[in-house]
Scaffold this active site. Structure first.
Site, PDB file in Angstrom:
ATOM      1  CG  HIS A   1      -0.606   2.166  -4.127  1.00 51.22           C
ATOM      2  ND1 HIS A   1      -1.009   2.341  -5.666  1.00 51.22           N
ATOM      3  CD2 HIS A   1      -1.129   1.567  -4.007  1.00 51.22           C
ATOM      4  CE1 HIS A   1      -1.830   0.739  -5.565  1.00 51.22           C
ATOM      5  NE2 HIS A   1      -2.394  -0.023  -4.298  1.00 51.22           N
TER       6      HIS A   1
ATOM      7  CG  ASP B   1      -4.184  -2.717  -6.157  1.00 48.34           C
ATOM      8  OD1 ASP B   1      -6.174  -2.318  -5.410  1.00 48.34           O
ATOM      9  OD2 ASP B   1      -3.264  -2.651  -5.776  1.00 48.34           O
TER      10      ASP B   1
ATOM     11  CD  GLU C   1      -8.628   2.253  -1.777  1.00 44.31           C
ATOM     12  OE1 GLU C   1      -8.460   2.957  -2.594  1.00 44.31           O
ATOM     13  OE2 GLU C   1      -7.236   3.394  -1.081  1.00 44.31           O
ATOM     14  CG  HIS C   2      -7.879  -1.577  -0.782  1.00 50.40           C
ATOM     15  ND1 HIS C   2      -6.840  -0.395  -0.119  1.00 50.40           N
ATOM     16  CD2 HIS C   2      -8.059  -1.245  -1.478  1.00 50.40           C
ATOM     17  CE1 HIS C   2      -6.950  -0.270  -1.744  1.00 50.40           C
ATOM     18  NE2 HIS C   2      -8.173  -0.694  -2.197  1.00 50.40           N
TER      19      HIS C   2
ATOM     20  CG  HIS D   1     -49.207  20.992  -8.052  1.00 49.52           C
ATOM     21  ND1 HIS D   1     -48.276  22.437  -7.389  1.00 49.52           N
ATOM     22  CD2 HIS D   1     -47.969  19.779  -7.706  1.00 49.52           C
ATOM     23  CE1 HIS D   1     -46.898  21.448  -8.349  1.00 49.52           C
ATOM     24  NE2 HIS D   1     -47.170  20.970  -8.486  1.00 49.52           N
TER      25      HIS D   1
ATOM     26  CD  GLN E   1      -3.120   0.494   0.127  1.00 50.53           C
ATOM     27  OE1 GLN E   1      -3.175  -0.328   0.099  1.00 50.53           O
ATOM     28  NE2 GLN E   1      -4.111   1.522  -0.752  1.00 50.53           N
TER      29      GLN E   1
END
Length: 419
Positions: A246, A345, A311-312, A404, A243
């Site tokens: 990245h 991924d 996220e993960h 209406h 991770q």
């Protein structure tokens, strides 16, 4: 090593976009809106140091890209494509047809996909976005990716060919988002833009939302790992580094009720970092954004996970299934020692375009359904109309919307020929 209280004190969400960045991106957007292709060629030189005679990559080059990669990579990309397509087709929304009310789905007409190209080439991003659009039935799938001195990587073009991308353009950054939002002489305007990018891309997407649809505002990538004394420390170390490689701002969280496990992992990290080919990216990420947290029990693990909304979320402790219905907020969950986030991924099936920075508390990862729009269909005969008319008139009258009310009333006693 932090306690829950200490972690909450130290933890901060990613910084808000600064005004200088916003101003710079606004200037880029306006320049592209006014000067179109001319501005794109200028920014290719200014930001990427690449001078091009044309922005679009030819269909011939895209077709030939499959022959420029190894057979092993070609097979891997095709396998990933098939897994993604199969999963997305299984979860695709279907029309809901009722007697009086229905919900109809239609694919978007055109989609733009941003594929990063700075620190590495990412064919997986093509597959994890374009395959979804193709499965939804999108007719025009456009890819933009930063220009490279040696040309766009054949692996990216091969993924485009496999996933059914229609056109590929060599332009990146905020300028590519503006081009897709407004259209230029060369690049067509699209309905929606998806795909991860740097802070310039994220800011441009945020500023242009409304002019064009977007998937999300992506922040630094992140993983949270829940482990215990039964977990394998070497697996965890490599997952953390995977991770961290990245981005220098990538965030990693390790939660465990076992102090021994945390100490083993922390002892292994320095040597693993020194051996890593991408040490220059990993080291600042670990130094600044790695959290090792000693928890009291599983309930505390759950509390922190739902707070961070990662996220993960990789659960490598014993009996990981116990967490499935207790974790409410996560981009994606990975259960057990043999479901590393790296498979997510590349070729598991669900898209790797996931919410970051606690946004999974209100949104979800990209799916085929993000490339569909829906509209309701309402149809009543005289009998079913009469069942609803009185209630509708009462509410309209209460709200003071008298026409209406009258639009219902005029039908109450009117008999028309029905087919």
């Amino acid at each position: 090593m932090l306690s829950k209280k200490e972690f909450y004190h130290h933890f901060e969400t990613a910084s808000a976009l600064n005004q200088k960045l916003i101003n710079n991106v606004q200037n880029i957007i306006e320049n592209v809106r006014v000067h179109q292709d001319e501005a794109l060629f200028q920014y290719n030189q200014q930001f990427d140091n690449v001078e091009l005679s044309t922005l679009e990559i030819s269909q011939t080059d895209i077709d030939n890209s499959l022959d420029k990669i190894s057979s092993e990579l070609r097979d891997a990309l095709k396998e990933s494509y098939e897994n993604i397509k199969s999963f997305q087709e299984r979860i695709k929304h279907e029309n809901v047809i009722g007697k009086n009310t229905s919900l109809i789905y239609n694919p978007l007409e055109s989609v733009g996909i941003y594929v990063p190209g700075g620190k590495a080439a990412y064919p997986s991003t093509v597959l994890m976005t374009a395959t979804l659009a193709e499965a939804a039935g999108v007719e025009n799938i456009i890819v933009v990716t930063p220009p490279q001195p040696e040309g766009v990587a054949p692996s990216i073009l091969a993924a485009c060919k496999i996933a059914g991308v229609n056109r590929v353009f060599q332009v990146g950054g905020a300028q590519s988002i503006a081009a897709l939002a407004f259209g230029t002489e060369t690049i067509p305007k699209v309905d929606k833009i998806v795909g991860p990018g740097n802070q310039f891309v994220a800011t441009a997407k945020q500023l242009l939302y409304g002019q064009v649809g977007i998937d999300q505002i992506a922040g630094p990538s992140e993983i949270m790992i829940i482990a215990d004394e039964t977990s394998e420390p070497e697996f965890i170390v490599q997952d953390i580094l995977a991770q961290a490689e990245h981005d220098e701002n990538a965030r990693t969280f390790l939660l465990s009720t076992s102090k021994v496990l945390l100490e083993k992992v922390e002892a292994l990290l320095p040597e693993a970092i020194n051996k890593a080919p991408r040490k220059a990216i990993i080291e600042p990420s670990i130094q600044n954004f790695h959290y090792a947290i000693l928890t009291k029990d599983n309930e505390e693990n759950i509390e922190i996970a739902n707070f961070v909304a990662p996220e993960h979320l990789s659960i490598q402790s014993s009996n990981p299934e116990q967490y499935i219905h207790k974790i409410k907020y996560a981009g994606a969950m990975f259960l057990g020692p043999y479901a590393p986030e790296a498979l997510g991924d590349y070729n598991a099936g669900p898209s790797h375009v996931l919410p970051t920075n606690q946004t999974s508390r209100f949104t979800n990862g990209l799916t085929v359904n993000d490339f569909l729009t829906s509209h309701s269909v309402i149809s009543y005969n005289k009998s079913t109309f009469n069942q609803l008319a009185e209630g509708a008139m009462e509410i309209a009258h209460t709200e003071g919307l008298y026409q209406h009310e009258e639009s219902v009333r005029v039908r109450v006693n009117k008999v028309v020929q029905e087919e």
